[in-house]
Scaffold this motif. Structure first.
Motif, PDB file in Angstrom:
ATOM      1  N   HIS A 158      24.865  45.937  18.367  1.00  0.00           N
ATOM      2  CA  HIS A 158      23.595  46.343  17.470  1.00  0.00           C
ATOM      3  C   HIS A 158      23.680  47.830  17.095  1.00  0.00           C
ATOM      4  O   HIS A 158      23.510  48.234  16.051  1.00  0.00           O
ATOM      5  CB  HIS A 158      22.276  45.892  18.232  1.00  0.00           C
ATOM      6  CG  HIS A 158      21.060  46.361  17.299  1.00  0.00           C
ATOM      7  ND1 HIS A 158      20.825  45.478  16.387  1.00  0.00           N
ATOM      8  CD2 HIS A 158      20.191  47.239  17.184  1.00  0.00           C
ATOM      9  CE1 HIS A 158      19.855  45.827  15.706  1.00  0.00           C
ATOM     10  NE2 HIS A 158      19.449  47.137  16.333  1.00  0.00           N
TER      11      HIS A 158
ATOM     12  N   LYS B 240      24.319  49.245  13.513  1.00  0.00           N
ATOM     13  CA  LYS B 240      23.192  50.200  12.728  1.00  0.00           C
ATOM     14  C   LYS B 240      23.676  51.551  12.785  1.00  0.00           C
ATOM     15  O   LYS B 240      23.315  52.645  11.779  1.00  0.00           O
ATOM     16  CB  LYS B 240      22.030  50.022  13.829  1.00  0.00           C
ATOM     17  CG  LYS B 240      21.260  48.840  13.494  1.00  0.00           C
ATOM     18  CD  LYS B 240      20.801  48.508  12.129  1.00  0.00           C
ATOM     19  CE  LYS B 240      19.991  47.239  12.294  1.00  0.00           C
ATOM     20  NZ  LYS B 240      19.481  46.653  11.058  1.00  0.00           N
TER      21      LYS B 240
ATOM     22  N   PRO C 128      26.994  53.319  10.454  1.00  0.00           N
ATOM     23  CA  PRO C 128      27.111  52.278  10.559  1.00  0.00           C
ATOM     24  C   PRO C 128      28.329  51.295  10.336  1.00  0.00           C
ATOM     25  O   PRO C 128      29.277  51.779   9.594  1.00  0.00           O
ATOM     26  CB  PRO C 128      26.041  51.491   9.296  1.00  0.00           C
ATOM     27  CG  PRO C 128      25.397  52.943   9.239  1.00  0.00           C
ATOM     28  CD  PRO C 128      26.184  53.978   9.339  1.00  0.00           C
TER      29      PRO C 128
END
Length: 202
Positions: A163, A167, A174
């Motif tokens: 995750h 992000k 990202p």
């Protein structure tokens, strides 16, 4: 004799059909100019306008696979297949990549449907992108194969690490600045960098 002739004939036919089918697939530019530009050219009905870097940066963070699925199924005011049911999955993916690139992205248009569906291995992703920083620990990035450094990153679980990579965090953008990576490819790359000697999952 007839069977042998038929086999040869089919082989010759295939030699001409396969290249034709590949050539018949439109490029991203062709699909955008014939279909997508109707809304994405001006930003009609809330469509992200081609060239709007901010709008496309937010969408491209989803990755090519996810963004293509949205185009295939339709989302908000956009009908399935962008309103052109005659487009193939590959053509839509190419169009998505083209619009992202025209808005500041650095994606590569998929060359074939097989390429679109197949996820790259962790080793392939690392060699292609992650190694630029993780090979030598640039900017404090944990080095490939440094189990101690990666154990700290994975202390909250693999999902948490994936995750964070998706992000972006710290100095890493990202998806490691490759927005066309799928979530699965990001996970595979992280696991590979933790233990490069582990056998790849088939």
């Amino acid at each position: 004799m007839k069977a042998r002739f038929l086999s040869v004939a089919l082989g010759v036919a295939a030699a001409f059909v396969i290249p034709y089918e590949a050539a018949a697939q439109k490029s991203g530019k062709e699909v955008v100019e014939s279909t997508c530009v109707n809304c994405h050219g001006s930003g009609a009905q809330g469509a992200p306008k081609i060239g709007d870097r901010k709008a496309w940066r937010q969408r491209s963070a989803q990755g090519l696979s996810s963004l293509t699925q949205s185009a295939l199924k339709g989302i908000r005011n956009m009908p399935a297949h962008g309103g052109n049911a005659g487009l193939s999955d590959l053509e839509l993916a190419r169009a998505v990549a083209h619009m992202v690139n025209a808005s500041g992205g650095k994606w590569t248009e998929p060359a074939s449907a097989a390429e679109l569906k197949a996820e790259r291995t962790g080793a392939q992703v690392v060699k292609m992108q992650c190694a630029k920083c993780h090979q030598d620990g640039k900017g404090g990035a944990p080095k490939v194969g440094d189990r101690d450094a990666w154990s700290k990153r994975l202390s909250q679980g693999v999902d948490h690490a994936v995750h964070s990579a998706i992000k972006g965090h710290g100095g890493m953008p990202p998806r490691g600045d490759r927005a066309d990576l799928t979530d699965g490819e990001v996970r595979a790359a992280i696991l590979y960098m933790f233990n490069p000697k582990a056998p790849a999952k088939k």
